[in-house]
Design an enzyme around this catalytic site. Structure first.
Site, PDB file in Angstrom:
ATOM      1  N   HIS A  23       0.858  -1.177   0.000  1.00 14.03           N
ATOM      2  CA  HIS A  23       0.000   0.000   0.000  1.00 14.03           C
ATOM      3  C   HIS A  23       0.898   1.232   0.000  1.00 14.03           C
ATOM      4  O   HIS A  23       1.963   1.243   0.630  1.00 14.03           O
ATOM      5  CB  HIS A  23      -0.917   0.000   1.216  1.00 14.03           C
ATOM      6  CG  HIS A  23      -2.036  -0.983   1.087  1.00 14.03           C
ATOM      7  ND1 HIS A  23      -3.238  -0.816   1.701  1.00 14.03           N
ATOM      8  CD2 HIS A  23      -2.127  -2.151   0.398  1.00 14.03           C
ATOM      9  CE1 HIS A  23      -4.035  -1.827   1.413  1.00 14.03           C
ATOM     10  NE2 HIS A  23      -3.379  -2.655   0.626  1.00 14.03           N
ATOM     11  N   GLU A  76       0.751   4.135   1.397  1.00 20.32           N
ATOM     12  CA  GLU A  76       1.037   4.762   2.689  1.00 20.32           C
ATOM     13  C   GLU A  76       2.145   4.007   3.428  1.00 20.32           C
ATOM     14  O   GLU A  76       3.063   4.606   3.984  1.00 20.32           O
ATOM     15  CB  GLU A  76      -0.221   4.782   3.585  1.00 20.32           C
ATOM     16  CG  GLU A  76      -1.417   5.468   3.001  1.00 20.32           C
ATOM     17  CD  GLU A  76      -2.372   4.524   2.286  1.00 20.32           C
ATOM     18  OE1 GLU A  76      -3.579   4.740   2.369  1.00 20.32           O
ATOM     19  OE2 GLU A  76      -1.895   3.561   1.631  1.00 20.32           O
ATOM     20  N   CYS A  91      -6.880   2.254   4.332  1.00 18.42           N
ATOM     21  CA  CYS A  91      -7.603   1.074   4.812  1.00 18.42           C
ATOM     22  C   CYS A  91      -7.314   0.915   6.313  1.00 18.42           C
ATOM     23  O   CYS A  91      -6.494   1.644   6.883  1.00 18.42           O
ATOM     24  CB  CYS A  91      -7.171  -0.170   4.039  1.00 18.42           C
ATOM     25  SG  CYS A  91      -5.474  -0.704   4.393  1.00 18.42           S
ATOM     26  N   CYS A 107      -3.573   0.192   7.065  1.00 21.31           N
ATOM     27  CA  CYS A 107      -2.732   1.388   6.893  1.00 21.31           C
ATOM     28  C   CYS A 107      -2.953   2.373   8.042  1.00 21.31           C
ATOM     29  O   CYS A 107      -1.993   2.983   8.523  1.00 21.31           O
ATOM     30  CB  CYS A 107      -3.005   2.060   5.546  1.00 21.31           C
ATOM     31  SG  CYS A 107      -2.309   1.130   4.152  1.00 21.31           S
TER      32      CYS A 107
END
Length: 188
Positions: free
Chosen positions: A54, A56, A86, A89
């Site tokens: 992801h 992030e 999400c 994250c």
């Protein structure tokens, strides 16, 4: 192996227009970042696209470490995300901030990722409970147009044509109300 794509500090105008349009739902997530050490440091801008990680998490675990200043001055990070974080994250951002008390993160999102999911809602609530985090929907008008900022700073040579955002306002308003609902519920 798939790796995260982030070859330069600029993205194409086509990518910005497609992936940050709140009326669309592209699969990929993009993170546009402005990072600044101290009050007088030169802002550093970059972008990442999720592939294997992801965006992030990749930023926090790879890019931040490479750009880290070891003199412990305050660090301001501003993220413009095509999707809100999400639940996983959110947890990783929270843990990162607990370890890096000199960092604050402002997060502006183009659209909300599965906002009805209770784990995601809780993750977002946990993040905004910290003084170091702001989460808001990207705006096209008002004091600050996040879309204009991204167009001018993340497109090579900049750009002034923000007419592509003209149909965004109704979706922005819906997303802002949904996000407000998430944060108001957390204050009850």
């Amino acid at each position: 192996l798939k790796f995260l794509v982030c070859f330069s500090m600029y993205i194409s105008k086509k990518v910005l227009k497609h992936h940050f349009d709140p009326c669309k739902a592209p699969r990929d997530a993009y993170l546009l970042c402005k990072l600044q050490w101290g009050e007088t440091g030169t802002p550093w801008i970059h972008w990442v696209k999720n592939e294997r990680y992801h965006a992030e998490v990749y930023f926090l675990e790879k890019i931040f470490k490479m750009r880290r200043s070891y003199n412990y001055v305050n660090c301001s990070i501003t993220w413009y995300l095509s999707w809100s974080p999400c639940a996983d994250c959110c947890r990783k951002i929270l843990n990162f901030l607990k370890k890096n008390s000199n960092v604050n993160i402002d997060i502006y999102v183009a659209r909300l990722y599965y906002i009805e999911d209770e784990k995601i809602r809780q993750g977002l609530q946990n993040l905004v409970s910290l003084a170091e985090v702001t989460i808001a929907v990207m705006e096209t008008e008002g004091k600050v147009s996040h879309y204009t900022f991204c167009l001018k700073n993340f497109i090579q040579g900049g750009a002034d044509d923000d007419s592509w955002t003209v149909d965004f306002q109704s979706e922005i308003t819906k997303n802002r109300l949904k996000l407000k609902d998430v944060f108001e519920v957390s204050r009850l």
